[in-house]
Design a protein around this motif. Sequence first.
Motif, PDB file in Angstrom:
ATOM      1  N   UNK A   1     -54.034  93.034 122.586  1.00 18.86           N
ATOM      2  CA  UNK A   1     -52.773  92.679 121.956  1.00 18.86           C
ATOM      3  C   UNK A   1     -52.915  91.265 121.426  1.00 18.86           C
ATOM      4  N   UNK A   2     -52.424  91.061 120.227  1.00 16.14           N
ATOM      5  CA  UNK A   2     -52.406  89.714 119.646  1.00 16.14           C
ATOM      6  C   UNK A   2     -50.950  89.347 119.415  1.00 16.14           C
ATOM      7  N   UNK A   3     -50.483  88.342 120.122  1.00 15.94           N
ATOM      8  CA  UNK A   3     -49.051  88.065 120.180  1.00 15.94           C
ATOM      9  C   UNK A   3     -48.731  86.662 119.678  1.00 15.94           C
ATOM     10  N   UNK A   4     -47.536  86.515 119.114  1.00 12.80           N
ATOM     11  CA  UNK A   4     -47.109  85.220 118.571  1.00 12.80           C
ATOM     12  C   UNK A   4     -47.106  84.171 119.676  1.00 12.80           C
TER      13      UNK A   4
ATOM     14  N   UNK B   1     -68.615  97.954 109.887  1.00 12.69           N
ATOM     15  CA  UNK B   1     -68.627  99.213 109.129  1.00 12.69           C
ATOM     16  C   UNK B   1     -67.627 100.246 109.643  1.00 12.69           C
ATOM     17  N   UNK B   2     -66.944  99.953 110.732  1.00  9.61           N
ATOM     18  CA  UNK B   2     -65.894 100.857 111.223  1.00  9.61           C
ATOM     19  C   UNK B   2     -64.609 100.052 111.402  1.00  9.61           C
ATOM     20  N   UNK B   3     -63.487 100.752 111.415  1.00 10.72           N
ATOM     21  CA  UNK B   3     -62.187 100.067 111.504  1.00 10.72           C
ATOM     22  C   UNK B   3     -61.471 100.447 112.799  1.00 10.72           C
ATOM     23  N   UNK B   4     -60.781  99.485 113.404  1.00 12.40           N
ATOM     24  CA  UNK B   4     -60.008  99.808 114.613  1.00 12.40           C
ATOM     25  C   UNK B   4     -58.677 100.454 114.265  1.00 12.40           C
ATOM     26  N   UNK B   5     -58.011 101.011 115.275  1.00 15.71           N
ATOM     27  CA  UNK B   5     -56.613 101.432 115.112  1.00 15.71           C
ATOM     28  C   UNK B   5     -55.729 100.235 115.374  1.00 15.71           C
ATOM     29  N   UNK B   6     -54.766 100.026 114.493  1.00 16.05           N
ATOM     30  CA  UNK B   6     -53.876  98.867 114.651  1.00 16.05           C
ATOM     31  C   UNK B   6     -52.441  99.350 114.668  1.00 16.05           C
ATOM     32  N   UNK B   7     -51.691  98.923 115.679  1.00 15.81           N
ATOM     33  CA  UNK B   7     -50.275  99.268 115.716  1.00 15.81           C
ATOM     34  C   UNK B   7     -49.445  97.997 115.822  1.00 15.81           C
ATOM     35  N   UNK B   8     -48.225  98.081 115.310  1.00 17.74           N
ATOM     36  CA  UNK B   8     -47.341  96.916 115.327  1.00 17.74           C
ATOM     37  C   UNK B   8     -46.635  96.820 116.673  1.00 17.74           C
ATOM     38  N   UNK B   9     -46.500  95.611 117.180  1.00 17.12           N
ATOM     39  CA  UNK B   9     -45.698  95.362 118.367  1.00 17.12           C
ATOM     40  C   UNK B   9     -44.543  94.469 117.948  1.00 17.12           C
ATOM     41  N   UNK B  10     -43.580  94.292 118.831  1.00 16.13           N
ATOM     42  CA  UNK B  10     -42.407  93.484 118.519  1.00 16.13           C
ATOM     43  C   UNK B  10     -42.801  92.072 118.057  1.00 16.13           C
ATOM     44  N   UNK B  11     -43.735  91.432 118.780  1.00 15.03           N
ATOM     45  CA  UNK B  11     -44.130  90.067 118.429  1.00 15.03           C
ATOM     46  C   UNK B  11     -45.627  89.952 118.208  1.00 15.03           C
TER      47      UNK B  11
ATOM     48  N   UNK C   1     -51.388  95.485 118.150  1.00 16.26           N
ATOM     49  CA  UNK C   1     -52.345  96.020 119.128  1.00 16.26           C
ATOM     50  C   UNK C   1     -53.544  96.582 118.357  1.00 16.26           C
ATOM     51  N   UNK C   2     -54.730  96.160 118.775  1.00 10.89           N
ATOM     52  CA  UNK C   2     -55.959  96.563 118.086  1.00 10.89           C
ATOM     53  C   UNK C   2     -56.829  97.314 119.088  1.00 10.89           C
TER      54      UNK C   2
END
Length: 354
Positions: free
Chosen positions: A221-224, A175-185, A188-189
């Motif tokens: 971080x979730x990375x390729x 019911x709530x959402x995280x902040x998500x930002x883009x990284x190079x590869x 970040x959540x």
Amino acid sequence: MFVRNCWYVAGWDYELTADKPISRTVINEPIVLYRTADGAVVGMEDRCCHRGAPLSLGRLEGDDLRCMYHGLKFNRSGRCIEIPGQDQIPATACVKTYPVVQRHSWIWVWMGDAAAADPALIPPAVGFDDPDWILGSGQMDYEANYLLINDNLTDFSHLSYVHANSFGATEIWARTRPNITRLERGIRVQRWISGGVSEGVTRADRRAPDGMATEHWQSYDYLAPGVLLMQSATYPRGAQETFGGGEPDPSVIAPVSRNFTSQAVTPLTDRTSRYFFSWGPHASEGTKETAEAMMKVANMAFTEDRIMIEAQQRTLDTTPPRKDILTSADVGPMQMRSVLERLIRAENAAVAAE
Ligand code: FES
Ligand SMILES: [Fe+2]
């Protein structure tokens, strides 16, 4: 389609002993891994250039590997250095080798252009040698494409439903959402979870005294291609406000507990994947037993994921394709998929330009 110019986790370093080669399939390519006398790991195509027998059935002879079908022997560079009964060795008698690095307790294999294999691109996972964390480890095989596992790990709204039992997750995750930002590869959540006594905190991680109001910080971080590196921390209620909803500073407010997990999803084939994971408490807050208890919960939770994702894969495979109706919880999965698509596009463009 897979990203090729990328480090893939082929296994735990403890899986590879000094005396025996092992076979691994990564993005549909069979690879043999073995150790040389200096402890380094050699990765080469698991296919003898003579008649295609797997070299993983071969015999280690010093730093060389002999195919145990007709006896061709290869050095660590993949060059054939002996053909029993024949003096001349053709220059073409060699097998492809892969750049391999052992780091953070994992064996990483570079699947793309060897000249581009930069160890600096290896995600900063936490290995067993890190004094800050006490980690247990495990792995799990999936009958599913790795992107479905990436989708799962970049959207924790499923915790409320898939992991209500194992992690004791409440509805707040969905019911709530995280902040998500883009990284190079990757992406970040980050999020705070609050709203009740120990609410949303994983069961194994509950060190808060009974009745203590807490808040939970989680950042990963979730990375390729599919590597998750996450720190979670439980703080006394009020920490979220103190830190303005942002990242907490443990030197300002002491956390009740912290834990770290490194996870890697490796596509073996188009429809099979291997999931590697470690998890455990901060060294100042837990013991080996804490890590073992956490691994029990993790194995239970990740089995819940596997059952759902494999069933999802079967449904997708047996029904006509159609467009997904996405929700606001799909921001993480869509961003991560677009990171991988961008990397694949860039590789294809570079190949086309050659
Ligand atoms: S297949 Fe390897 S030596 Fe013949
Ligand atoms: Fe899950």
